[in-house]
Design a protein around this motif. Structure first.
Motif, PDB file in Angstrom:
ATOM      1  N   GLY A   1       0.876  -1.213  -0.122  1.00 51.56           N
ATOM      2  CA  GLY A   1      -0.031  -0.065   0.044  1.00 51.56           C
ATOM      3  C   GLY A   1       0.774   1.358   0.158  1.00 51.56           C
ATOM      4  O   GLY A   1       0.617   2.161  -0.908  1.00 51.56           O
ATOM      5  N   ALA A   2       1.909   1.134   0.890  1.00 50.13           N
ATOM      6  CA  ALA A   2       2.825   2.519   1.084  1.00 50.13           C
ATOM      7  C   ALA A   2       3.435   2.603  -0.340  1.00 50.13           C
ATOM      8  O   ALA A   2       3.630   3.755  -0.822  1.00 50.13           O
ATOM      9  N   SER A   3       3.922   1.553  -0.874  1.00 52.51           N
ATOM     10  CA  SER A   3       4.416   1.736  -2.148  1.00 52.51           C
ATOM     11  C   SER A   3       3.694   2.292  -3.354  1.00 52.51           C
ATOM     12  O   SER A   3       4.265   2.959  -4.070  1.00 52.51           O
ATOM     13  N   VAL A   4       2.302   1.992  -3.337  1.00 57.37           N
ATOM     14  CA  VAL A   4       1.547   2.790  -4.318  1.00 57.37           C
ATOM     15  C   VAL A   4       1.197   4.150  -4.008  1.00 57.37           C
ATOM     16  O   VAL A   4       1.205   4.854  -4.698  1.00 57.37           O
ATOM     17  N   ARG A   5       1.238   4.340  -2.517  1.00 59.55           N
ATOM     18  CA  ARG A   5       0.778   5.629  -2.055  1.00 59.55           C
ATOM     19  C   ARG A   5       1.979   6.675  -2.254  1.00 59.55           C
ATOM     20  O   ARG A   5       1.860   8.024  -2.532  1.00 59.55           O
ATOM     21  N   PHE A   6       3.351   6.470  -1.955  1.00 62.99           N
ATOM     22  CA  PHE A   6       4.322   7.206  -2.076  1.00 62.99           C
ATOM     23  C   PHE A   6       5.154   7.166  -3.378  1.00 62.99           C
ATOM     24  O   PHE A   6       5.500   6.142  -3.846  1.00 62.99           O
ATOM     25  N   GLY A   7       5.507   8.309  -3.976  1.00 63.61           N
ATOM     26  CA  GLY A   7       6.235   8.311  -5.131  1.00 63.61           C
ATOM     27  C   GLY A   7       6.837   9.836  -5.288  1.00 63.61           C
ATOM     28  O   GLY A   7       6.674  10.497  -4.723  1.00 63.61           O
ATOM     29  N   ALA A   8       7.505   9.930  -6.705  1.00 64.48           N
ATOM     30  CA  ALA A   8       7.780  10.959  -7.279  1.00 64.48           C
ATOM     31  C   ALA A   8       6.786  12.341  -7.172  1.00 64.48           C
ATOM     32  O   ALA A   8       6.927  13.166  -6.683  1.00 64.48           O
ATOM     33  N   ALA A   9       5.561  11.807  -7.677  1.00 56.67           N
ATOM     34  CA  ALA A   9       4.563  12.586  -7.698  1.00 56.67           C
ATOM     35  C   ALA A   9       3.640  12.711  -6.438  1.00 56.67           C
ATOM     36  O   ALA A   9       3.485  11.640  -5.707  1.00 56.67           O
ATOM     37  N   GLU A  10       3.296  13.990  -5.957  1.00 56.26           N
ATOM     38  CA  GLU A  10       2.276  13.950  -4.797  1.00 56.26           C
ATOM     39  C   GLU A  10       1.056  13.482  -5.148  1.00 56.26           C
ATOM     40  O   GLU A  10       0.523  14.329  -5.742  1.00 56.26           O
ATOM     41  N   ILE A  11       0.600  12.288  -4.472  1.00 56.26           N
ATOM     42  CA  ILE A  11      -0.682  11.880  -4.714  1.00 56.26           C
ATOM     43  C   ILE A  11      -1.290  11.577  -3.492  1.00 56.26           C
ATOM     44  O   ILE A  11      -0.865  10.794  -2.705  1.00 56.26           O
ATOM     45  N   GLY A  12      -2.562  12.159  -3.155  1.00 54.49           N
ATOM     46  CA  GLY A  12      -3.192  11.871  -1.943  1.00 54.49           C
ATOM     47  C   GLY A  12      -3.817  10.452  -1.779  1.00 54.49           C
ATOM     48  O   GLY A  12      -4.088  10.107  -2.693  1.00 54.49           O
ATOM     49  N   THR A  13      -3.939  10.051  -0.371  1.00 47.11           N
ATOM     50  CA  THR A  13      -4.578   8.689  -0.255  1.00 47.11           C
ATOM     51  C   THR A  13      -5.963   8.821  -1.123  1.00 47.11           C
ATOM     52  O   THR A  13      -6.243   7.769  -1.564  1.00 47.11           O
ATOM     53  N   GLY A  14      -6.852   9.448  -0.892  1.00 46.71           N
ATOM     54  CA  GLY A  14      -7.975   9.648  -1.500  1.00 46.71           C
ATOM     55  C   GLY A  14      -8.109   9.429  -2.993  1.00 46.71           C
ATOM     56  O   GLY A  14      -8.474   8.477  -3.675  1.00 46.71           O
ATOM     57  N   ASP A  15      -6.991  10.058  -3.598  1.00 48.77           N
ATOM     58  CA  ASP A  15      -6.888   9.942  -5.110  1.00 48.77           C
ATOM     59  C   ASP A  15      -6.251   8.519  -5.574  1.00 48.77           C
ATOM     60  O   ASP A  15      -6.757   8.120  -6.513  1.00 48.77           O
ATOM     61  N   VAL A  16      -5.515   7.997  -4.739  1.00 43.50           N
ATOM     62  CA  VAL A  16      -4.946   6.639  -4.814  1.00 43.50           C
ATOM     63  C   VAL A  16      -6.082   5.771  -4.845  1.00 43.50           C
ATOM     64  O   VAL A  16      -6.269   4.932  -5.657  1.00 43.50           O
ATOM     65  N   ILE A  17      -7.121   5.864  -3.896  1.00 41.19           N
ATOM     66  CA  ILE A  17      -8.196   4.967  -3.587  1.00 41.19           C
ATOM     67  C   ILE A  17      -9.171   5.117  -5.077  1.00 41.19           C
ATOM     68  O   ILE A  17      -9.582   3.925  -5.465  1.00 41.19           O
ATOM     69  N   SER A  18      -9.455   6.273  -5.345  1.00 42.05           N
ATOM     70  CA  SER A  18     -10.355   6.641  -6.376  1.00 42.05           C
ATOM     71  C   SER A  18      -9.562   6.107  -7.583  1.00 42.05           C
ATOM     72  O   SER A  18     -10.445   5.850  -8.803  1.00 42.05           O
ATOM     73  N   ALA A  19      -8.276   5.971  -7.878  1.00 40.15           N
ATOM     74  CA  ALA A  19      -7.743   5.392  -8.931  1.00 40.15           C
ATOM     75  C   ALA A  19      -8.095   3.922  -9.199  1.00 40.15           C
ATOM     76  O   ALA A  19      -8.203   3.391 -10.590  1.00 40.15           O
ATOM     77  N   PHE A  20      -8.525   3.168  -8.225  1.00 36.10           N
ATOM     78  CA  PHE A  20      -9.016   1.751  -8.302  1.00 36.10           C
ATOM     79  C   PHE A  20     -10.513   1.850  -8.380  1.00 36.10           C
ATOM     80  O   PHE A  20     -11.156   0.935  -9.432  1.00 36.10           O
ATOM     81  N   THR A  21     -11.219   2.583  -7.510  1.00 32.08           N
ATOM     82  CA  THR A  21     -12.716   2.689  -7.470  1.00 32.08           C
ATOM     83  C   THR A  21     -13.272   3.565  -8.621  1.00 32.08           C
ATOM     84  O   THR A  21     -14.143   2.847  -9.142  1.00 32.08           O
ATOM     85  N   ALA A  22     -12.865   4.387  -9.021  1.00 29.57           N
ATOM     86  CA  ALA A  22     -13.551   5.381  -9.862  1.00 29.57           C
ATOM     87  C   ALA A  22     -12.460   5.817 -10.874  1.00 29.57           C
ATOM     88  O   ALA A  22     -11.971   6.848 -10.933  1.00 29.57           O
ATOM     89  N   TYR A  23     -12.025   5.027 -11.831  1.00 29.35           N
ATOM     90  CA  TYR A  23     -10.858   5.436 -12.757  1.00 29.35           C
ATOM     91  C   TYR A  23     -11.510   6.327 -13.693  1.00 29.35           C
ATOM     92  O   TYR A  23     -12.329   6.160 -14.522  1.00 29.35           O
TER      93      TYR A  23
END
Lengths: 325, 353
Positions: A17-39
């Motif tokens: 989970g952390a690996s998907v959440r953190f990276g070069a681009a700042e992406i919030g947790t909410g956006d991460v979840i919505s990438a799966f639920t509401a692409y």
């Protein structure tokens, strides 16, 4: 034992989970979840789906493969220093890739992967046959020595090419450090069957490997056909280590320390050591990959560097406090 | 004062006053002489070979101070070429002994100075200087490398010490420290300017290019101190090789002797690596070749291993200069190319034992 595995699996999920959440681009947790639920095809969703998820899965797969390959090699050679890097597998892969870059100027990751796999396979086959010469077949001592000698020979040839040709060095130095940046799912899916087969083979052999670590004579005395077991274990190593090096380049250290960490928790029975090694390997590589991306953001370091910087202090701690002898 | 040989082909040296003794296989003595001749031949041909070739006899005459040929010989031989060949010989010998001690202590055939982080520490210090501080004069690299190796060695011993020093703990912690140091080195390699990286890579491979007497003088005191120490302690190394309990039963002060032997091994490897860069293969393979030739007793093994290491590096340097002339291959690459096939052949020959 089982509870340890469950805790390990839980930690692995957290790391994924952390690996998907953190990276070069700042992406919030909410956006991460919505990438799966509401692409919705936004930039964030694309980053998550096409970059971070594949990369995370690759890290986990490669880590697990290296951990198990190292554990089997240490069992086969009964030597705590054995690992794909020391017994020539990585050196074979590196020479094949450096050679193909030098001679043909290849520069695509999938070409690297193919040649790395072939190089690793050939090197391990040579090491195993050299270690099996003579009466009595494969002996741990001969295998370790043949591996170390061939490793030195192959990596000296690799270095010779790199010193003679600065262009190849520049092209390949990041790959040589071990990295999983820019690998996509197609590459992973090509390698997955081999690694999966290797993992199943390894787990299926775990009981026999435990017996084998008691010594050749004991294993034979207990009715084991040691030649077949050792041969099958060698095949598992080539599938696992070859698959790992073909995706991630010659990553050292994971295969060496993960089995030790596993042994500190799981004892001497390979039926437990192998699953623990797979889990720990995956956790180590996923965490190291997060660190590789985050530490010098927005640049990144080769994950091979971070596995050592993340894993070695922990390993030293374990060796200091858990090795009684 | 030498006792009569007890068993055939063996001699035990036991001077009356000094509390020292060691036994020597006569086979080892013969082999040592042969290897010495090989090394000498290597040095002579290495000195004679070059853009200005000099005949072997003239080389030897010039080396012992007899003026031969035209007046340039003395300058070419003694000032330009001999130091390089000598560095190769000494460095190889030091690494051979260092590796043999480590393998004996840890009872692990894969142990070598580079496994336990001594090379990695030296490499990190040197590569940091080369890549991150390119303006620093090159003369500072050897002392920095020596310091790097020592720092790792001290850390290693301190971290492995818990009331006692166990070989397995030493080697595992060494592996960990080595990984950290090489990871930091890799950061330098990956992020540095490609030109400096190339230079660093040559240093990391090990090379005796351009070494002069200035590099030999700092090396000599370490060898003069620690090579005899290693030979004198070889008896205790034999005992420690049998395991701590057995060694203690034989009256060896285990921790003291192990500490001394580790110190010896580290000092030899560090001084060698500081002089010639991180030559990896010699410390691993020279002891194995020696063991296949003279057996496992360290009285004969240590000197044989030293001679093999020395001869190996000298020959490797010669081959590296001659093979693709005028391009020069660093001897660190050639050591493996020369040594590994020979070692694999020995392994093949002994396959049924």
């Amino acid at each position: 034992m089982l509870s340890g595995l469950v805790v390990g699996a839980g930690s692995l999920v957290l790391c994924l989970g952390a690996s998907v959440r953190f990276g070069a681009a700042e992406i919030g947790t909410g956006d991460v979840i919505s990438a799966f639920t509401a692409y919705d095809g936004s930039e964030e969703d694309l980053i998550i789906r096409t970059l971070r998820v594949p990369r995370t899965l690759i890290a986990a797969l490669v880590g697990a493969a290296l951990g198990v390959a190292g554990a089997i090699m240490q069992g086969l050679t009964r030597n705590p220093l054995a690992e794909p890097g020391i017994l020539g597998v990585n050196a074979g892969a590196a020479l094949a890739v450096v050679g193909v870059v030098f001679l043909l100027g290849a520069s695509s990751l999938s070409t690297y992967a193919l040649f790395a796999f072939v190089g690793a396979g050939v090197a391990w086959a040579v090491v195993y046959s050299l270690g099996s010469l003579g009466r009595g077949g494969m002996s741990p001592m001969k295998l370790a020595l043949a591996g170390a000698a061939l490793e030195a020979l192959l990596s000296s040839l690799t270095t010779a090419i790199l010193i003679l040709d600065q262009r190849t060095l520049d092209e390949i130095r990041f790959w040589l450090a071990g990295s999983i940046a820019g690998r996509d799912l197609t590459l992973m899916l090509q390698v997955l069957p081999y690694v999966a087969l290797g993992l199943f083979l390894a787990l299926g052999l775990s009981r026999q490997i435990t017996t084998l670590t008691l010594g050749e004579d004991v294993a034979t005395g207990l009715g084991q056909r040691t030649v077949w077991v050792k041969g099958a274990a060698a095949v598992a190593v080539i599938l696992l280590a070859g698959g790992a090096v073909s995706i991630a380049g010659p990553l050292v250290f994971v295969g060496l320390v993960v089995p030790h960490a596993a042994r500190f928790f799981a004892g001497v029975d390979y039926r437990w050591i192998l699953p623990y090694s797979a889990l720990f390997g995956a956790i180590l590589l996923v965490c190291a990959d997060i660190a590789a991306r985050v530490v010098v953001r927005p640049q990144e370091l080769p994950v091979g560097v971070m596995t050592a910087l993340v894993g070695a202090p922990f390993f030293i701690y374990l060796a200091r406090w858990r090795v009684k002898r | 004062m030498m006792r009569a040989p007890r068993a055939r082909g063996r001699a035990t040296f036991r001077p009356g006053r000094v509390p020292v003794s060691f036994r020597l296989d006569l086979r080892a003595v013969v082999l040592l002489v042969l290897l010495g001749l090989v090394a000498l031949a290597g040095v002579v041909s290495s000195v004679g070979y070059g853009e200005y070739p000099i005949a072997p006899l003239d080389v030897m005459r010039t080396m012992i101070g007899i003026e031969a040929g035209d007046g340039n010989y003395s300058f070419i031989v003694n000032t330009l070429r001999l130091p390089r060949a000598l560095v190769a010989l000494l460095v190889g010998a030091a690494l051979g002994i260092s590796g043999a001690i480590l393998q004996g202590l840890t009872r692990n055939p894969l142990a070598a100075p580079d496994i336990v982080g001594i090379n990695a520490g030296a490499g990190l210090a040197a590569v940091t200087l080369i890549v991150a501080l390119p303006s620093v004069p090159a003369a500072l690299i050897p002392p920095a490398a020596f310091a790097g190796a020592l720092v790792v060695a001290v850390l290693l011993y301190a971290l492995a010490w818990r009331g006692n020093s166990s070989p397995i703990r030493l080697i595992l912690i060494g592996v960990g420290l080595s990984a950290i140091a090489s990871a930091l080195t890799t950061v330098m390699i990956v992020t540095g300017e490609i030109f400096e990286v190339s230079r660093a890579l040559i240093w990391l491979t090990g090379s005796v290019y351009g070494r002069t007497w200035e590099q030999i003088w700092p090396l000599l005191p370490w060898l003069a101190l620690f090579v005899p120490l290693a030979l004198l302690r070889s008896r205790h190394l034999n005992a420690l090789n049998l395991g701590d309990e057995v060694a203690r039963g034989l009256g060896v002060r285990v921790e003291l002797e192990r500490g001394l032997l580790i110190l010896t091994s580290v000092a030899l490897a560090a001084s060698a690596v500081a002089t010639a860069g991180t030559l990896a293969f010699v410390g691993l393979i020279a002891p194995h070749i020696a063991r296949l030739l003279v057996g496992p007793s360290h009285g004969g093994l240590l000197p044989t291993s030293a001679m093999i290491g020395g001869a190996l590096v000298v020959l490797a340097d010669l081959v590296g200069r001659a093979a693709f002339a005028p391009i020069e291959i660093p001897c660190g690459i050639v050591t493996a190319a020369v040594g590994a096939p020979y070692f694999l052949y020995l392994l093949y020959r002994g396959r049924n034992t």
